[in-house]
Design a protein around this motif. Structure first.
Motif, short mmCIF file in Angstrom:
data_model
loop_
_atom_site.label_atom_id
_atom_site.label_comp_id
_atom_site.label_asym_id
_atom_site.label_seq_id
_atom_site.Cartn_x
_atom_site.Cartn_y
_atom_site.Cartn_z
N VAL A 1 1.05 -1.27 -0.10
CA VAL A 1 0.10 0.07 0.16
C VAL A 1 1.17 1.33 0.04
O VAL A 1 0.68 2.29 -0.70
CB VAL A 1 -0.94 -0.18 1.08
CG1 VAL A 1 -1.66 1.37 1.23
CG2 VAL A 1 -2.01 -1.06 1.17
N LYS A 2 1.88 1.33 0.81
CA LYS A 2 2.84 2.26 1.00
C LYS A 2 3.37 2.64 -0.59
O LYS A 2 3.55 3.96 -0.95
CB LYS A 2 4.05 2.01 1.76
CG LYS A 2 3.98 2.77 2.91
CD LYS A 2 5.40 2.64 3.91
CE LYS A 2 5.19 2.68 5.32
NZ LYS A 2 6.38 2.17 6.02
N ASP B 1 14.67 -6.26 5.37
CA ASP B 1 15.32 -5.13 5.85
C ASP B 1 15.41 -4.09 4.40
O ASP B 1 15.05 -2.97 4.72
CB ASP B 1 16.46 -5.17 6.49
CG ASP B 1 17.35 -4.11 7.01
OD1 ASP B 1 16.49 -3.01 7.27
OD2 ASP B 1 18.42 -3.92 7.27
N ALA B 2 16.22 -4.73 3.57
CA ALA B 2 16.17 -3.84 2.15
C ALA B 2 14.95 -3.23 1.52
O ALA B 2 14.90 -2.23 1.20
CB ALA B 2 17.32 -4.58 1.30
N VAL B 3 14.01 -4.06 1.47
CA VAL B 3 13.10 -3.80 0.90
C VAL B 3 12.08 -2.73 1.76
O VAL B 3 11.59 -1.80 1.10
CB VAL B 3 11.78 -5.01 0.55
CG1 VAL B 3 10.69 -4.66 -0.06
CG2 VAL B 3 12.55 -5.79 -0.40
N ASN B 4 12.14 -3.00 2.97
CA ASN B 4 11.51 -1.98 3.83
C ASN B 4 12.02 -0.62 3.82
O ASN B 4 11.45 0.37 3.82
CB ASN B 4 11.58 -2.56 5.38
CG ASN B 4 10.49 -2.42 6.31
OD1 ASN B 4 9.27 -2.48 5.66
ND2 ASN B 4 10.54 -2.11 7.53
N LYS B 5 13.36 -0.59 3.62
CA LYS B 5 13.99 0.67 3.66
C LYS B 5 13.66 1.35 2.29
O LYS B 5 13.51 2.68 2.43
CB LYS B 5 15.58 0.48 3.75
CG LYS B 5 16.06 0.44 5.05
CD LYS B 5 17.64 0.42 5.20
CE LYS B 5 17.94 0.51 6.60
NZ LYS B 5 19.15 -0.70 6.75
N ALA C 1 11.09 0.88 0.55
CA ALA C 1 9.67 1.46 0.40
C ALA C 1 9.45 2.65 1.42
O ALA C 1 8.55 3.51 1.03
CB ALA C 1 8.60 0.35 1.04
N ARG C 2 10.41 2.78 2.56
CA ARG C 2 9.95 3.94 3.28
C ARG C 2 10.76 5.35 2.45
O ARG C 2 10.35 6.20 2.72
CB ARG C 2 10.67 3.69 4.53
CG ARG C 2 10.45 4.67 5.72
CD ARG C 2 10.85 4.19 7.04
NE ARG C 2 10.29 3.13 7.40
CZ ARG C 2 10.41 2.46 8.79
NH1 ARG C 2 11.38 2.98 9.36
NH2 ARG C 2 9.59 1.43 9.00
N SER C 3 11.87 5.01 1.65
CA SER C 3 12.70 6.01 1.09
C SER C 3 11.75 6.48 0.06
O SER C 3 11.99 7.81 -0.07
CB SER C 3 14.20 5.56 0.59
OG SER C 3 13.79 4.84 -0.53
N ILE C 4 11.10 5.97 -0.71
CA ILE C 4 10.45 6.54 -1.74
C ILE C 4 9.16 7.46 -1.50
O ILE C 4 8.62 8.03 -2.03
CB ILE C 4 9.74 5.55 -2.85
CG1 ILE C 4 8.81 4.64 -2.31
CG2 ILE C 4 10.76 4.87 -3.48
CD1 ILE C 4 8.01 3.63 -3.24
N ALA D 1 16.41 -0.71 11.48
CA ALA D 1 16.08 -1.83 10.77
C ALA D 1 14.79 -2.35 11.40
O ALA D 1 14.55 -1.91 12.51
CB ALA D 1 17.44 -2.71 11.02
N PRO D 2 14.33 -3.23 10.57
CA PRO D 2 12.93 -3.80 11.20
C PRO D 2 13.15 -4.66 12.36
O PRO D 2 14.23 -5.09 12.62
CB PRO D 2 12.32 -4.70 10.30
CG PRO D 2 13.06 -4.57 8.95
CD PRO D 2 14.39 -4.03 9.30
N VAL D 3 12.09 -4.45 13.31
CA VAL D 3 12.27 -5.18 14.92
C VAL D 3 12.45 -6.72 14.60
O VAL D 3 13.33 -7.16 15.51
CB VAL D 3 10.87 -4.92 15.60
CG1 VAL D 3 11.31 -5.69 16.88
CG2 VAL D 3 10.65 -3.50 15.65
N THR D 4 11.78 -7.25 13.52
CA THR D 4 11.79 -8.72 13.31
C THR D 4 13.17 -9.12 13.01
O THR D 4 13.60 -10.20 13.68
CB THR D 4 11.19 -9.37 12.05
OG1 THR D 4 10.45 -8.19 11.39
CG2 THR D 4 10.08 -10.36 12.22
N LEU D 5 14.02 -8.35 12.64
CA LEU D 5 15.38 -8.78 12.02
C LEU D 5 16.17 -9.14 13.42
O LEU D 5 16.86 -10.08 13.38
CB LEU D 5 16.17 -7.58 11.65
CG LEU D 5 17.31 -7.79 10.86
CD1 LEU D 5 17.39 -7.18 9.55
CD2 LEU D 5 18.59 -7.34 11.60
N PHE D 6 15.88 -8.51 14.64
CA PHE D 6 16.74 -8.84 15.86
C PHE D 6 16.01 -9.72 16.69
O PHE D 6 16.62 -10.44 17.21
CB PHE D 6 16.98 -7.55 16.64
CG PHE D 6 17.49 -6.51 15.85
CD1 PHE D 6 19.11 -6.48 15.87
CD2 PHE D 6 16.94 -5.32 15.24
CE1 PHE D 6 19.77 -5.46 15.24
CE2 PHE D 6 17.70 -4.30 14.73
CZ PHE D 6 19.06 -4.50 14.51
#
Lengths: 252, 148
Positions: free
Chosen positions: A30-31, A78-82, A84-87, B75-80
């Motif tokens: 959605v983001k 982690d990478a995809v999350n970052k 999505a947040r950066s755009i 980083a996402p919480v899940t990672l840790f």
């Protein structure tokens, strides 16, 4: 429009396959859609598929993707999350987003020997954690490395997870029994429990309860079924090994 | 206790590599296992709480640690959280459940199975409680900022 739908769904698909929670996948899709100013974006995610619908200029577009393979790769989430947040803050063109996603998907994983070595180190730690001595820990180390190699090898053939977890459970029990028989280890139970942690669906069980508590009831049930299936197959494998050992006159 | 902490550090380290965590995050993710082990030891063996509460406090401590680390390292919480959590999933109890079934002891197997379910439930509830409290904290903080 089509492109956006495809890219957003791809992002969701990637992190779902890497073991992200349901709400995170929906949120990411959605983001990404909202960053490109659509009127309405809806994502419905199950552990086995992704359904996305976008409304743009009065037209409805929809896409669904089936998911068959699931593993855990936290770095990719982690990478995809970052991304999505950066755009959200500085929008980039769709082509560039697509390219960056492909880059993330192709990012290197650890080579198999490193993974196997650390599987062994993990079980080495578990043996101490469950009250084993140094001999047990060494046996767990060897068993853990070998089991990881076998399970990964079977997994690469696209066998059902029921089969390779069962084989894993069988092999662990057999190795533990043999190592105690030749007095390399002290307690077979400790070795078995320590190495079985490699196969136990820990991520699955906790994600099942978390999804259910977050309101994603269908995902919760689906993940719980997966976890129970894997746990049963491990137990079955170990059980077969124990009964074979007993049949041949061993004590277990 | 130190032995337990080191053991679970190693165990978590193994999973951190298997789950493809990179860079300095590997260390912090592994530390999550140690945090859990210390709380686990204190509640179960020093304060003699029951297993359900032990699991609850352990997962609460680990998720609090992960929430802090997630904000520090972006980083996402899940990672840790995930890697540390796996140490406390009741894999051993599952194994004993299976052994009881093989020994035709259904009552024992049921009791152990209930223990598996309650322990893993407690783990998940701990995570949800902490993440909700953290979210509320930030929302209230933001609301306060708007008022000023």
């Amino acid at each position: 429009m089509d492109k956006l739908l495809r890219v957003a769904t791809k992002a969701g698909q990637v992190i779902l396959m890497c073991g992200a929670e349901t709400y995170r996948v929906e949120e990411t899709i959605v983001k990404i859609c909202q960053a490109y100013h659509v009127e309405e974006a809806n994502a419905f995610v199950l552990p086995t598929g992704v359904f996305v619908t976008v409304v743009h200029e009065g037209k409805t577009h929809s896409l669904n993707v089936r998911i068959n393979k699931r593993s855990t790769n936290l770095n990719m989430i982690d990478a995809v999350n970052k991304l999505a947040r950066s755009i959200q803050n500085d929008p980039i063109s769709l082509e560039e987003l697509d390219r960056k996603l492909d880059e993330i998907i192709k990012a290197p994983k650890y080579p198999w020997y490193i993974v196997d070595l650390f599987a062994g180190i993990g079980t080495f730690g578990f043996a101490f954690f469950f009250g084993g001595d140094f001999k047990d820990a060494l046996c767990s180390f060897v068993t853990g490395c070998l089991v990881k190699v076998i399970v990964d090898y079977l997994e690469s053939f696209d066998v059902s997870s029921f089969i390779y977890n069962g084989v894993g459970g069988f092999f662990i029990t057999l190795m533990a029994y043999l190592s105690c028989q030749f007095s390399l280890g002290t307690s077979a139970d400790t070795i078995i429990i320590a190495t079985i942690m490699l196969l136990v669906p820990g991520v699955c069980i906790t994600n099942a309860v978390r999804d259910s508590l977050a309101g994603d009831l269908v995902s919760g049930i689906a993940r719980a079924v997966e976890a129970i299936l894997i746990a049963t197959s491990i137990a079955l494998g170990a059980g077969v090994a124990v009964s074979v050992i007993r049949l041949l006159g061993g004590v277990m | 206790m130190i032995k337990l902490a080191i053991a679970s550090f190693l165990a978590t380290l193994g999973f951190a590599i298997m789950f493809n965590i990179r860079g300095e995050k590997v260390f912090y993710a592994s530390l999550c296992g140690s945090v859990g082990a210390i709380v686990y030891h204190l509640t179960l063996n020093v304060w003699h709480y029951n297993l359900f509460l032990t699991m609850l406090y352990t997962s609460m401590a680990m998720s609090l640690y992960s929430e802090i680390m997630a904000r520090k390292l972006k980083a996402p919480v899940t990672l840790f959280l995930i890697c540390g959590l796996i140490c406390f999933v009741p894999g051993g109890t599952m194994y004993y459940t299976m052994m009881e079934i093989l020994n035709n002891n259904t009552a024992g197997a049921t009791a152990l199975f209930m223990q598996v379910m309650s322990s893993s439930g407690a783990l998940a509830i701990g995570i949800v409680v902490v993440s909700t409290v953290v979210k509320l904290y930030y929302r209230i903080k933001r609301l306060g900022g708007v008022k000023k």
